[in-house]
Design a protein around this motif. Structure first.
Motif, PDB file in Angstrom:
ATOM      1  N   HIS A  28       1.255   4.142   2.036  1.00  0.00           N
ATOM      2  CA  HIS A  28       1.312   4.788   2.732  1.00  0.00           C
ATOM      3  C   HIS A  28       2.953   4.810   3.219  1.00  0.00           C
ATOM      4  O   HIS A  28       3.798   4.423   2.918  1.00  0.00           O
ATOM      5  CB  HIS A  28       1.395   3.268   4.462  1.00  0.00           C
TER       6      HIS A  28
ATOM      7  N   HIS B 186       1.115  -1.294  -0.137  1.00  0.00           N
ATOM      8  CA  HIS B 186       0.180  -0.155  -0.096  1.00  0.00           C
ATOM      9  C   HIS B 186       0.836   1.631   0.374  1.00  0.00           C
ATOM     10  O   HIS B 186       2.049   0.821  -0.039  1.00  0.00           O
ATOM     11  CB  HIS B 186      -1.229   0.291   1.150  1.00  0.00           C
TER      12      HIS B 186
ATOM     13  N   HIS C 217      -7.145  -0.891   5.352  1.00  0.00           N
ATOM     14  CA  HIS C 217      -6.282   0.089   5.525  1.00  0.00           C
ATOM     15  C   HIS C 217      -5.570   1.738   4.762  1.00  0.00           C
ATOM     16  O   HIS C 217      -6.044   2.753   4.766  1.00  0.00           O
ATOM     17  CB  HIS C 217      -5.176  -0.465   6.237  1.00  0.00           C
TER      18      HIS C 217
ATOM     19  N   ASP D  81      -0.299  -4.776   6.000  1.00  0.00           N
ATOM     20  CA  ASP D  81      -0.567  -3.876   7.391  1.00  0.00           C
ATOM     21  C   ASP D  81      -2.499  -4.332   7.553  1.00  0.00           C
ATOM     22  O   ASP D  81      -2.533  -3.582   8.591  1.00  0.00           O
ATOM     23  CB  ASP D  81      -0.925  -2.473   6.833  1.00  0.00           C
TER      24      ASP D  81
END
Ligand SMILES: [Zn+2]
Length: 235
Positions: A72, A70, A155, A174
């Motif tokens: 982040h 992802h 998430h 996550d």
């Protein structure tokens, strides 16, 4: 010499310890030596990913694919460095692609007071990175005999887990942490915490022998039972 950067999970599959055991990346090696890297950690983890590559006897020229769970900054932050060093673009689920390309972040869950406060903090700056392929749920990537994309949004919108089918190594991303036991990521760091909890149940349906986490060490003993137990406790 400190502890090695890499931990073997199965033949041709390694966890890369980016911040101790707290934040991890992964490497998958094909029979012909091609290497795929999954998650690059925070910005200063980039060089560490490249050192881990050396540790498994590979070099920048062996890397044929970069992947992310992802967008982040503690997963995608090191991507610019690794992309530059290997000359590769990065593949990520379509719903996170724009964030990675532009170096931006999705809005976090505002259903708690803390979450609403967190929204007002300045976003960490992250350089944008060229996207190779935008991935979709269920896709089987040509990575070390077959890596399945399992979309587990919540998430972040495009959060994905990955199942390496030949070895049965699951990377949860996550969706679930294993930091002092199995636990959820912090609500205020999710885009939609309720969706995180809902979609994690997809992991209970998969077949795997090792559960590996982007945060925390892997589980090798009865990992499916451990994850199913954790999910059942939340209902
Ligand atoms: Zn995250």
């Amino acid at each position: 010499m400190g502890r090695p950067l890499t931990v073997g999970l199965a033949p041709g599959v390694w966890r890369i310890r980016l911040i101790g055991d707290y934040t991890n990346g992964f490497a998958f090696r094909d029979d012909d030596g091609q290497v795929t890297l999954l998650d690059m950690g925070i910005a200063r983890s980039g060089p560490r990913v490249m050192r881990a590559l050396e540790e498994i006897g590979a070099g920048p020229g062996d890397v044929t694919r970069l992947l992310l769970t992802h967008c982040h900054p503690d997963h995608a932050g090191g991507t610019a460095h690794v992309a530059e060093a290997t000359g590769r673009a990065v593949d990520v689920h379509a719903d996170d692609a724009a964030y990675v390309r532009d170096g931006t972040q999705p809005l976090n869950d505002g259903s708690s007071r803390l979450g609403r406060l967190f929204r007002r903090l300045p976003q960490p700056a992250m350089p944008g990175v060229p996207i190779g392929e935008e991935l979709h749920d269920g896709q089987l990537l040509d990575v070390a005999g077959g890596l399945r994309v399992v979309h587990t949004p919540g998430h972040s919108p495009g959060h994905a887990s990955y199942l390496h089918e030949p070895t049965g190594v699951l990377v949860t991303g996550d969706a679930i942490f294993n930091v002092l036991g199995l636990r959820w990521p912090l609500r205020m760091l999710c885009s939609d915490f309720a969706m995180t909890q809902r979609t994690a149940h997809r992991l209970a349906e998969l077949d795997y022998r090792v559960a590996a986490f982007t945060h925390g060490p892997e589980i090798r003993e009865r990992p499916r039972e451990a994850i199913r137990r954790f999910l059942a406790r939340q209902d």
